[in-house]
Structure formats: structure tokens, C-alpha cells
Design an enzyme around this catalytic site. Sequence first.
Site, PDB file in Angstrom:
ATOM      1  N   GLU A   1       0.801  -1.137   0.167  1.00 35.61           N
ATOM      2  CA  GLU A   1       0.235  -0.087  -0.054  1.00 35.61           C
ATOM      3  C   GLU A   1       0.857   1.212  -0.019  1.00 35.61           C
ATOM      4  OE1 GLU A   1      -2.702   0.269   3.336  1.00 35.61           O
ATOM      5  OE2 GLU A   1      -3.722   2.027   2.528  1.00 35.61           O
TER       6      GLU A   1
ATOM      7  N   LYS B   1      -2.290  -1.912  -3.254  1.00 34.30           N
ATOM      8  CA  LYS B   1      -3.504  -1.227  -2.675  1.00 34.30           C
ATOM      9  C   LYS B   1      -3.046   0.404  -2.634  1.00 34.30           C
ATOM     10  CE  LYS B   1      -6.037  -0.061   1.512  1.00 34.30           C
ATOM     11  NZ  LYS B   1      -6.744  -0.729   2.772  1.00 34.30           N
TER      12      LYS B   1
ATOM     13  N   ARG C   1     -12.525   3.974   5.820  1.00 35.74           N
ATOM     14  CA  ARG C   1     -13.493   4.828   5.950  1.00 35.74           C
ATOM     15  C   ARG C   1     -14.858   4.988   4.957  1.00 35.74           C
ATOM     16  NH1 ARG C   1      -9.208   9.589   6.002  1.00 35.74           N
ATOM     17  NH2 ARG C   1      -7.915   8.090   4.993  1.00 35.74           N
TER      18      ARG C   1
ATOM     19  N   SER D   1      -9.385   4.412   0.198  1.00 37.60           N
ATOM     20  CA  SER D   1     -10.268   5.607   0.017  1.00 37.60           C
ATOM     21  C   SER D   1      -9.598   6.834   0.425  1.00 37.60           C
ATOM     22  CB  SER D   1     -11.829   5.309   0.584  1.00 37.60           C
ATOM     23  OG  SER D   1     -11.677   5.427   2.105  1.00 37.60           O
ATOM     24  N   GLY D   2      -8.954   6.952   1.315  1.00 35.13           N
ATOM     25  CA  GLY D   2      -7.798   7.969   1.605  1.00 35.13           C
ATOM     26  C   GLY D   2      -8.477   9.505   1.787  1.00 35.13           C
TER      27      GLY D   2
HETATM   28  P1  13P Z   1      -9.247   4.440   3.846  1.00 31.18           P
HETATM   29  O1  13P Z   1      -9.814   3.929   2.889  1.00 31.18           O
HETATM   30  O2  13P Z   1      -9.989   4.991   4.955  1.00 31.18           O
HETATM   31  O3  13P Z   1      -8.116   5.346   3.524  1.00 31.18           O
HETATM   32  O4  13P Z   1      -8.169   3.387   4.705  1.00 31.18           O
HETATM   33  C1  13P Z   1      -7.634   2.304   3.919  1.00 31.18           C
HETATM   34  C2  13P Z   1      -6.261   1.965   4.745  1.00 31.18           C
HETATM   35  O5  13P Z   1      -6.296   0.514   5.119  1.00 31.18           O
HETATM   36  C3  13P Z   1      -5.499   2.740   5.361  1.00 31.18           C
HETATM   37  O6  13P Z   1      -4.244   2.065   5.539  1.00 31.18           O
END
Ligand code: 13P
Length: 344
Positions: free
Chosen positions: A176, A218, A292, A260-261
Amino acid sequence: MTAELKQTIKDMVVVGKGILAADESVKTATKRLASINVESTEETRRQYRNLILTAPGIEKYICGVILFEETLKQKTNSGVLFPEHLAKVGVVPGIKVDQGLTELEGTQSEQYTKGLDGLGDRLEEYKKMGTRFTKWRAVYSISENIPSDLIIKRNAEDLAKYAKISQEHNFVPIVEPEVLIDGNHSIDTCYKVTEKVLKEVFEDLKKENVIIECMILKPSMVISGKQAENRAPVEEVAVKTVKVLKATVPPELPSINFLSGGQTPEEATAHLNKMHTLGEDLSWYLSFSYARALQGPALKAWQGKDENIKAAQEAFLQRAKLNSLATKGEYSEDMEKEEQIKEV
Ligand code: 13P
């Protein structure tokens, strides 16, 4: 490639399904619970995980869940360990193995990810608890002269080492690299940074002989900064995200599951859906691994109250269903209105 890795990929790359990130650290979980005025204790965190992970029918849309270490040892309301419960309903349990961020010397306060020390030993423990895949998150901020070459290099090296160690222990690694949405940068700046980051990451994965067929990427989407004045529309995000992936990601990678960030749940779903309606020939499966954007509405509906559990589970399942439709290009904005009507 071992049979175990191959089977895990098969179970995690399923058309119409995606991955739920439920691996918030204690610190992040505390922040999320504070947003609904719930005190964060081991028990309230368990109750919240229970609500999400035992939502009836989760397996229709979700094929894997990333867990945090604390949750591995906790049990559902019916006394079943969470990883066992997930496996029983046909969802693959996984584990976040990085240990958070720390400043990288020689940079303007840029952060790299800790957690390589003793990783192999920890993986052996996690294996005994039933987990089959891992996750490691690296972050990149955007501002003047940032991200630096130094952080791009360090994060790529560490992501590759982590992925290698995971595969040696028969865990499918989720790699990621997150280009953060904070700031007022343009979508084109985000494109350039993402391209550079992903190129370096795949170069290092290959150098470390990571089996690309047995890992999942990811990434963040190519998107305008959250505080940018004229944020790019849905179609531009979809087009530029697919373009950068085609330019950097090898075709043998089985699946790309976006984070989703900080996008709203509706934005994250619309962007994914659009990528599937561009008529582009995609070599990898394109899906989601949201935290989120999947959990936000459920958290709000719950408010820490037992009488809201059902409504909160429905809100979570509705989001999961809409994202499932998005992986097939079958989502439309009107479905959001239907959801609101149903909730009234
Ligand atoms: P978000 O979708 O809230 O960005 O989280 C994904 C995630 O795993 C962050 O490490």
C-alpha cells in the site's frame, strides 16, 4: 509460487467483491470512536468490530478483511474469535503488520514506515491465529519539493522487503503506497507523484524477486488535493488513475484494491465505478479495500447504542453492496437517493 499463496489469491480476487480495511490502530480507532462520542476501550472497540464483522451477509460483497492485532484475540458476541468467524463465513482474515510511521532523517519531516524488525517471527504467530494475508502502508505527502527522492526510495525498498518476507511465510502481501490527498495540489501533480512512486515500488519488488502474481496492490487514486480550488471531476479521476496504473503496473498483477484516503463514501464508489465504464481493457481486477468509505456511514448510524446496531449494519452492507456494483460498472448515483429514502 506455493499452492497456499495461489489459493489465497483465488479467494481474494473475486469479481463483485472487495476487501474491507478494519485495521485501525488503537490510536486511529480512538479517533473514530471519539467522532461519535464513544469512549475507546478494549470492549467498545470489540463491540464496534463485532457490529461490522458480523453484519449478516458480509460475505456477499467482501472477500477479505484486514484486521489489527488487538482484534485477532477478540471474540464476537457469540464467543468466536474474529478470524475464525470470518473464515467460517468464507471471508479471508488478514493482518496489518506495519508498526506506524516515523520521521526519516535527511528529509523535511517526511515519514517512513516501521515494522521490519522481527517481522518473520510475528508472521508465524499471526499464521497460528488463522490470518492468510498481510498489509503494509507507506505514505507520501505532496508539497513543495515533497515527496523527496529519499522517501520514495526508502518506502519502495521497505515495501519490497516486507512483501518478500510475507511471501516467504506464505502470506499474500498487500502493498500500500498511499499518496496523501491532503493539500491544494492539482490532479496532474498527483499523477506525476503517483507515477514516480509506483515505478520505484515495482522496480524494487522485482529486485527482491517478489512474486507479482501473488500480491495485491493497494494504491490511492489520482485525484486533486482535498483543499484544491477546482477539484477534478469523476471522469478525470477515473481516466488518470487507469492511465497511471497502465503505465506502471505489470499485467501479471492479479488485483488492484484502492484505499479511499479521505474521499467521501459516495466519491470513492463513483470513481471506482467510472473506471469500469471507460471501455478500457484492464489486465488486473480493479476493486476496493476501503476503511472510511465503507465504515463511515455505519459508525455514524451506530452512535454507540445497541438499538442502532441493526441500522448501522444495514448502512455498512449498503455501502459494501454499492461498491460491489461499482466493481462491475453497475453503480449509479441514483442508488444513493434510494438508500436515503430507505433510511427515512
Ligand atoms: P481508507 O480507505 O480510510 O483510506 O483506509 C484504507 C487503509 O487501509 C489505510 O491504511
